[in-house]
Design an enzyme around this catalytic site. Structure first.
Site, short mmCIF file in Angstrom:
data_model
loop_
_atom_site.label_atom_id
_atom_site.label_comp_id
_atom_site.label_asym_id
_atom_site.label_seq_id
_atom_site.Cartn_x
_atom_site.Cartn_y
_atom_site.Cartn_z
CB SER A 272 -0.88 0.01 1.24
OG SER A 272 -1.34 1.32 1.48
CG MET B 124 -7.92 7.33 3.05
SD MET B 124 -7.04 7.24 4.60
CE MET B 124 -6.30 5.61 4.48
CG MET C 156 -11.07 3.52 2.67
SD MET C 156 -9.47 3.38 3.49
CE MET C 156 -8.39 3.53 2.07
CG MET D 216 -11.52 -2.22 5.72
SD MET D 216 -9.97 -1.87 4.85
CE MET D 216 -8.91 -1.27 6.18
CG ASP E 102 -4.95 2.54 1.15
OD1 ASP E 102 -5.95 1.80 1.05
OD2 ASP E 102 -3.85 2.16 1.60
CG HIS F 22 -4.03 -1.48 -1.38
ND1 HIS F 22 -5.19 -2.13 -1.71
CD2 HIS F 22 -4.33 -0.70 -0.30
CE1 HIS F 22 -6.16 -1.78 -0.88
NE2 HIS F 22 -5.67 -0.90 -0.01
CG HIS G 247 -9.31 0.41 -0.01
ND1 HIS G 247 -8.64 0.20 1.18
CD2 HIS G 247 -10.64 0.37 0.29
CE1 HIS G 247 -9.52 0.06 2.15
NE2 HIS G 247 -10.73 0.16 1.64
CG ASP H 29 -6.25 -2.73 3.46
OD1 ASP H 29 -5.15 -2.55 4.01
OD2 ASP H 29 -6.85 -1.86 2.80
C1 DX5 Z 1 -5.96 1.61 5.98
C2 DX5 Z 1 -5.62 1.32 4.53
C3 DX5 Z 1 -4.57 0.29 4.40
C4 DX5 Z 1 -3.24 0.66 5.02
C5 DX5 Z 1 -2.65 -0.60 5.59
O1 DX5 Z 1 -7.07 2.40 6.06
O2 DX5 Z 1 -6.76 0.91 3.82
O3 DX5 Z 1 -4.41 -0.11 3.04
O4 DX5 Z 1 -2.33 1.23 4.12
O5 DX5 Z 1 -1.49 -0.28 6.29
P1 DX5 Z 1 -0.78 -1.34 7.24
O6 DX5 Z 1 -0.43 -2.53 6.40
O7 DX5 Z 1 0.43 -0.59 7.73
O8 DX5 Z 1 -1.76 -1.67 8.34
ZN ZN Z 2 -6.44 -0.06 1.77
#
Ligand code: DX5
Ligand code: ZN
Length: 219
Positions: free
Chosen positions: A10, A39, A70, A139, A37, A35, A68, A177
């Site tokens: 990620s 947000m 969010m 998650m 992310d 990956h 992903h 994840d």
């Molecule tokens: C969290 C993200 C993850 C995050 C995971 O909200 O969706 O993808 O990057 O990070 P680690 O592997 O450090 O928990």
């Molecule tokens: Zn993620």
């Protein structure tokens, strides 16, 4: 009889000032997917990046890009992420009012579609899209930040989802994840998980190659 576990670093834990180099280093180190992310500061209490950055990443790697989202109102943005080059677009069930319509929207735009579930969301949220969805992301931390601790109560949920997917007769990717490290991946993922996202367990390490190898082989 194990399925071959894929590792998806990620970029949330990467050095954003050197994002191209970081992604290429992960690719060279053996990453299977990248990956990505997204947000919005509303669905989760943090803000990251959008389609423009994904488009930039698309230019520097051949690996599948796993977006992903969010974010609230994902229907407004899924098309932009597909256009930017995402191969997989995953939306949260909790943020999608018309989930079935949204999954078709992603497919029609030309990407594979995924549904993500927060730790407290029951698996029944995907029961009626099992005929459509290409990927289900569980998650295993509350979304919003990298580097959090794995939530143990997610383990039986992973096992149950594996059974549900097998019973569906479709090849739906099971992805987890959050909080997965070399020292717990064997115990939590076992051979039930197809794709494991790892942020800090890859980009937080000195040697990405050995980090990815330990995740892939972690028993
Ligand atoms: C969290 C993200 C993850 C995050 C995971 O909200 O969706 O993808 O990057 O990070 P680690 O592997 O450090 O928990
Ligand atoms: Zn993620």
């Amino acid at each position: 009889m194990g399925r071959q576990r894929k590792i998806a670093p990620s970029i949330l834990s990467a050095d954003f000032a050197r994002l191209a180099e970081e992604v290429q280093a992960a690719e060279k180190a053996g990453a299977d997917w990248i990956h990505f992310d997204v947000m919005d500061g509303r669905f989760v209490p943090n803000i990251t990046v959008g389609p423009l950055v994904l488009e930039a990443v698309r230019k520097v790697t051949k690996l599948p890009l796993d977006a992903h989202l969010m974010i609230v109102e994902p229907e407004k943005y899924v098309g932009d992420f597909v256009k930017a080059g995402a191969n997989w677009v995953t939306v949260h069930a909790e943020a999608s009012v018309h989930l079935d319509r949204l999954l078709h929207q992603i497919k029609e735009a030309g990407a594979k579609c995924g549904v993500a579930l927060n730790p407290a969301t029951p698996l029944s949220a995907v029961d009626h899209v099992l005929g459509t969805v290409d990927l289900i992301l569980l998650m295993t931390v509350n979304p919003g930040f990298g580097g959090q601790k794995f939530i143990e109560s997610c383990i039986p949920k992973i096992r149950e989802l594996r059974r549900k997917i097998d019973a569906s007769g479709r090849e739906i990717v099971l992805e987890i994840d959050g909080g997965v490290k070399a020292d717990n991946i064997g115990r939590v993922a076992g051979s039930d998980v197809d794709v494991v996202v790892a942020g800090s367990a890859v980009f937080g390490q000195k040697d990405y190659g050995s980090a990815i190898r330990s995740l892939r082989n972690g028993a």
